[in-house]
Design a protein around this motif. Structure first.
Motif, PDB file in Angstrom:
ATOM      1  N   PRO A  98      25.905  51.243  34.946  1.00  0.00           N
ATOM      2  CA  PRO A  98      25.918  49.792  34.706  1.00  0.00           C
ATOM      3  C   PRO A  98      27.307  49.231  34.420  1.00  0.00           C
ATOM      4  CG  PRO A  98      24.096  50.830  33.532  1.00  0.00           C
ATOM      5  CD  PRO A  98      24.927  51.937  34.085  1.00  0.00           C
ATOM      6  N   VAL A  99      28.134  49.989  33.697  1.00  0.00           N
ATOM      7  CA  VAL A  99      29.482  49.487  33.405  1.00  0.00           C
ATOM      8  C   VAL A  99      30.298  49.388  34.684  1.00  0.00           C
ATOM      9  CG1 VAL A  99      31.632  49.970  32.182  1.00  0.00           C
ATOM     10  CG2 VAL A  99      29.450  50.354  31.045  1.00  0.00           C
ATOM     11  N   GLY A 100      30.209  50.408  35.547  1.00  0.00           N
ATOM     12  CA  GLY A 100      30.897  50.330  36.829  1.00  0.00           C
ATOM     13  C   GLY A 100      30.410  49.177  37.676  1.00  0.00           C
ATOM     14  N   THR A 101      29.109  48.901  37.614  1.00  0.00           N
ATOM     15  CA  THR A 101      28.551  47.767  38.348  1.00  0.00           C
ATOM     16  C   THR A 101      29.109  46.449  37.825  1.00  0.00           C
ATOM     17  OG1 THR A 101      26.517  49.021  38.742  1.00  0.00           O
ATOM     18  CG2 THR A 101      26.413  46.629  39.045  1.00  0.00           C
ATOM     19  N   MET A 102      29.336  46.363  36.536  1.00  0.00           N
ATOM     20  CA  MET A 102      29.913  45.140  35.966  1.00  0.00           C
ATOM     21  C   MET A 102      31.319  44.895  36.496  1.00  0.00           C
ATOM     22  SD  MET A 102      28.615  45.324  31.997  1.00  0.00           S
ATOM     23  CE  MET A 102      29.602  43.896  31.579  1.00  0.00           C
ATOM     24  N   PHE A 103      32.109  45.953  36.639  1.00  0.00           N
ATOM     25  CA  PHE A 103      33.444  45.782  37.207  1.00  0.00           C
ATOM     26  C   PHE A 103      33.355  45.374  38.674  1.00  0.00           C
ATOM     27  CE2 PHE A 103      34.770  48.241  33.485  1.00  0.00           C
ATOM     28  CZ  PHE A 103      35.935  47.579  33.143  1.00  0.00           C
ATOM     29  N   ALA A 104      32.394  45.935  39.406  1.00  0.00           N
ATOM     30  CA  ALA A 104      32.202  45.531  40.795  1.00  0.00           C
ATOM     31  C   ALA A 104      31.783  44.064  40.878  1.00  0.00           C
ATOM     32  CB  ALA A 104      31.158  46.415  41.467  1.00  0.00           C
ATOM     33  N   PHE A 105      30.943  43.633  39.927  1.00  0.00           N
ATOM     34  CA  PHE A 105      30.536  42.232  39.885  1.00  0.00           C
ATOM     35  C   PHE A 105      31.734  41.327  39.603  1.00  0.00           C
ATOM     36  CE2 PHE A 105      29.075  38.553  37.354  1.00  0.00           C
ATOM     37  CZ  PHE A 105      28.263  37.943  38.306  1.00  0.00           C
ATOM     38  N   GLY A 106      32.668  41.801  38.780  1.00  0.00           N
ATOM     39  CA  GLY A 106      33.862  40.997  38.493  1.00  0.00           C
ATOM     40  C   GLY A 106      34.694  40.727  39.720  1.00  0.00           C
ATOM     41  N   MET A 107      34.671  41.645  40.698  1.00  0.00           N
ATOM     42  CA  MET A 107      35.429  41.423  41.928  1.00  0.00           C
ATOM     43  C   MET A 107      34.802  40.345  42.805  1.00  0.00           C
ATOM     44  SD  MET A 107      36.668  45.213  43.146  1.00  0.00           S
ATOM     45  CE  MET A 107      35.015  45.712  43.596  1.00  0.00           C
ATOM     46  N   SER A 108      33.514  40.086  42.608  1.00  0.00           N
ATOM     47  CA  SER A 108      32.807  39.141  43.481  1.00  0.00           C
ATOM     48  C   SER A 108      32.946  37.693  43.034  1.00  0.00           C
ATOM     49  CB  SER A 108      31.324  39.513  43.548  1.00  0.00           C
ATOM     50  OG  SER A 108      30.699  39.334  42.274  1.00  0.00           O
ATOM     51  N   ILE A 109      33.508  37.442  41.860  1.00  0.00           N
ATOM     52  CA  ILE A 109      33.649  36.071  41.365  1.00  0.00           C
ATOM     53  C   ILE A 109      34.765  35.379  42.136  1.00  0.00           C
ATOM     54  CG2 ILE A 109      34.156  34.632  39.357  1.00  0.00           C
ATOM     55  CD1 ILE A 109      33.111  36.879  37.593  1.00  0.00           C
ATOM     56  N   PRO A 110      34.490  34.265  42.793  1.00  0.00           N
ATOM     57  CA  PRO A 110      35.545  33.590  43.566  1.00  0.00           C
ATOM     58  C   PRO A 110      36.611  32.994  42.664  1.00  0.00           C
ATOM     59  CG  PRO A 110      33.540  32.255  43.522  1.00  0.00           C
ATOM     60  CD  PRO A 110      33.193  33.572  42.894  1.00  0.00           C
ATOM     61  N   PHE A 111      37.841  33.021  43.154  1.00  0.00           N
ATOM     62  CA  PHE A 111      38.950  32.521  42.348  1.00  0.00           C
ATOM     63  C   PHE A 111      38.796  31.028  42.060  1.00  0.00           C
ATOM     64  CE2 PHE A 111      43.127  30.483  42.162  1.00  0.00           C
ATOM     65  CZ  PHE A 111      43.685  31.154  41.085  1.00  0.00           C
ATOM     66  N   GLN A 112      38.220  30.278  43.014  1.00  0.00           N
ATOM     67  CA  GLN A 112      38.076  28.834  42.825  1.00  0.00           C
ATOM     68  C   GLN A 112      37.236  28.504  41.592  1.00  0.00           C
ATOM     69  OE1 GLN A 112      37.627  30.508  45.553  1.00  0.00           O
ATOM     70  NE2 GLN A 112      38.935  29.644  47.157  1.00  0.00           N
ATOM     71  N   ALA A 113      36.302  29.392  41.247  1.00  0.00           N
ATOM     72  CA  ALA A 113      35.470  29.151  40.067  1.00  0.00           C
ATOM     73  C   ALA A 113      36.236  29.355  38.773  1.00  0.00           C
ATOM     74  CB  ALA A 113      34.250  30.078  40.097  1.00  0.00           C
ATOM     75  N   LEU A 114      37.385  30.020  38.842  1.00  0.00           N
ATOM     76  CA  LEU A 114      38.161  30.315  37.638  1.00  0.00           C
ATOM     77  C   LEU A 114      39.371  29.410  37.467  1.00  0.00           C
ATOM     78  CD1 LEU A 114      38.185  34.215  37.991  1.00  0.00           C
ATOM     79  CD2 LEU A 114      36.626  32.829  36.619  1.00  0.00           C
ATOM     80  N   ALA A 115      39.669  28.585  38.458  1.00  0.00           N
ATOM     81  CA  ALA A 115      40.912  27.805  38.414  1.00  0.00           C
ATOM     82  C   ALA A 115      40.942  26.854  37.227  1.00  0.00           C
ATOM     83  CB  ALA A 115      41.087  27.041  39.731  1.00  0.00           C
ATOM     84  N   VAL A 116      39.901  26.035  37.074  1.00  0.00           N
ATOM     85  CA  VAL A 116      39.885  25.066  35.972  1.00  0.00           C
ATOM     86  C   VAL A 116      39.840  25.768  34.612  1.00  0.00           C
ATOM     87  CG1 VAL A 116      38.604  23.166  34.923  1.00  0.00           C
ATOM     88  CG2 VAL A 116      38.892  23.252  37.412  1.00  0.00           C
ATOM     89  N   PRO A 117      38.975  26.779  34.400  1.00  0.00           N
ATOM     90  CA  PRO A 117      39.026  27.491  33.110  1.00  0.00           C
ATOM     91  C   PRO A 117      40.384  28.116  32.817  1.00  0.00           C
ATOM     92  CG  PRO A 117      36.985  28.003  34.270  1.00  0.00           C
ATOM     93  CD  PRO A 117      37.830  27.225  35.220  1.00  0.00           C
ATOM     94  N   MET A 118      41.076  28.611  33.847  1.00  0.00           N
ATOM     95  CA  MET A 118      42.391  29.196  33.612  1.00  0.00           C
ATOM     96  C   MET A 118      43.392  28.156  33.123  1.00  0.00           C
ATOM     97  SD  MET A 118      43.390  32.163  36.307  1.00  0.00           S
ATOM     98  CE  MET A 118      43.288  31.075  37.706  1.00  0.00           C
ATOM     99  N   VAL A 119      43.354  26.970  33.717  1.00  0.00           N
ATOM    100  CA  VAL A 119      44.268  25.911  33.284  1.00  0.00           C
ATOM    101  C   VAL A 119      43.982  25.529  31.827  1.00  0.00           C
ATOM    102  CG1 VAL A 119      44.970  23.523  33.659  1.00  0.00           C
ATOM    103  CG2 VAL A 119      44.613  25.029  35.616  1.00  0.00           C
ATOM    104  N   LEU A 120      42.710  25.357  31.497  1.00  0.00           N
ATOM    105  CA  LEU A 120      42.347  24.990  30.126  1.00  0.00           C
ATOM    106  C   LEU A 120      42.743  26.090  29.130  1.00  0.00           C
ATOM    107  CD1 LEU A 120      38.829  23.402  30.761  1.00  0.00           C
ATOM    108  CD2 LEU A 120      41.012  22.230  30.432  1.00  0.00           C
ATOM    109  N   MET A 121      42.484  27.348  29.509  1.00  0.00           N
ATOM    110  CA  MET A 121      42.859  28.455  28.629  1.00  0.00           C
ATOM    111  C   MET A 121      44.374  28.573  28.506  1.00  0.00           C
ATOM    112  SD  MET A 121      40.108  31.381  29.767  1.00  0.00           S
ATOM    113  CE  MET A 121      40.874  32.585  28.683  1.00  0.00           C
ATOM    114  N   GLY A 122      45.094  28.348  29.622  1.00  0.00           N
ATOM    115  CA  GLY A 122      46.554  28.414  29.574  1.00  0.00           C
ATOM    116  C   GLY A 122      47.134  27.358  28.652  1.00  0.00           C
TER     117      GLY A 122
END
Length: 296
Positions: free
Chosen positions: A115-139
């Motif tokens: 399951p832990v390895g599957t979680m890392f594989a799932f992390g690769m599937s998250i599109p970068f566009q979904a993280l752009a706004v959270p990254m700016v806010l966190m930055g």
């Protein structure tokens, strides 16, 4: 003595035709890319007028000063230092975290390793566009917190390095898990019989044996981070702190005033040529590391 002839069925003939078509397509793709690189390098040694008059021929006058213009005038020299420092620090942190994490999941995780390895594989599937706004806010939040409560000043390149590490860990850990699983467990048993502690077995036996996979992951991370542009554009407003790709974009924006196409091609050459040489030098090791660790 009768000679038996083998007749090809229509399906086998179609398979051969498809195989030849795929090979021809791949070689065509390689030829186009090699031709593009050669074309960029040749145009980096021409004047702007010559580029339009003779775009595919050899330079009449070899203008090496285009590289000086791209390096000094456009700020690629300072951007190259920023890029090298960011990539080296980020890749060192990525490997320092992913190697022990992958080994622990592959060898010591027990039932939870799957399951832990599957979680890392799932992390690769998250599109970068979904993280752009959270990254700016966190930055923005990290910078404000460090300036107001901790240091009184903050370099946004540190934030960029942190995001580089976080975004690269899923791929790095996932590949190294497969590679560590491909190594025989008898090596660890032999080390334990010789009195080696688990930590010593890991550093002196398993890590050297996993060097091809580690090299593969490190080089792929270098290639990825060297070519990264969007995160720096989002988080680093100061041009003196930006990386090569962003400096090249700024140089291109200034082209409407200078029309220095030779210098622009020289800038493109400065950005892409180091990674091409790196891949040519380590390409076989990359392929070997990926094929040995995949699917384990």
């Amino acid at each position: 003595m009768a000679v038996q002839t083998v007749r090809r069925t229509p399906l086998s003939a179609m398979g051969v035709a498809v195989s030849y078509f795929i090979k021809a397509s791949l070689w065509l793709w390689v030829a186009v890319n090699i031709g593009m690189v050669i074309w960029i390098i040749l145009n980096s040694l021409k004047s702007s007028r010559e580029i339009f008059q003779n775009p595919v021929g050899l330079p009449i006058e070899w203008r090496w000063e285009n590289f000086v213009t791209a390096w000094v005038t456009s700020g690629l020299g300072e951007a190259a230092v920023n890029t090298v420092v960011l990539v080296v620090i980020s890749v060192a942190l990525i490997m320092g975290l992913s190697i022990p994490a992958a080994y622990a999941i592959a060898r010591l995780g027990g039932r939870s390793s799957g399951p832990v390895g599957t979680m890392f594989a799932f992390g690769m599937s998250i599109p970068f566009q979904a993280l752009a706004v959270p990254m700016v806010l966190m930055g923005v939040g990290i910078s404000r917190f460090m300036i107001e409560w901790i240091t009184g000043a903050w370099d946004p390149r540190i934030t960029v390095a942190l995001f580089y590490v976080v975004l690269s860990l899923p791929f790095s850990v996932f590949v190294l898990i497969g590679y560590f699983r491909s190594l025989p467990s008898e090596l660890e048993e032999a080390g334990a019989l010789d009195g080696a502690s688990p930590m010593r077995t890991f550093w002196q036996i398993m890590v050297p044996l996993a060097r091809p996979g580690i090299t593969t992951v490190a080089v792929l991370n270098v290639l990825s981070l060297w070519n990264e542009t969007v995160i720096v554009l989002l988080l680093v407003p100061n041009q003196r702190m930006q990386t090569l790709n962003v400096a090249l974009l700024n140089f291109y924006d200034n082209m409407q005033y200078t029309s220095n196409w030779g210098g622009l091609f020289a800038g493109v050459t400065i950005v892409v040529l180091p990674m091409i040489l790196l891949y040519l030098f380590l390409g076989r090791r990359i392929v070997s590391g990926m094929t040995q660790g995949i699917g384990k």
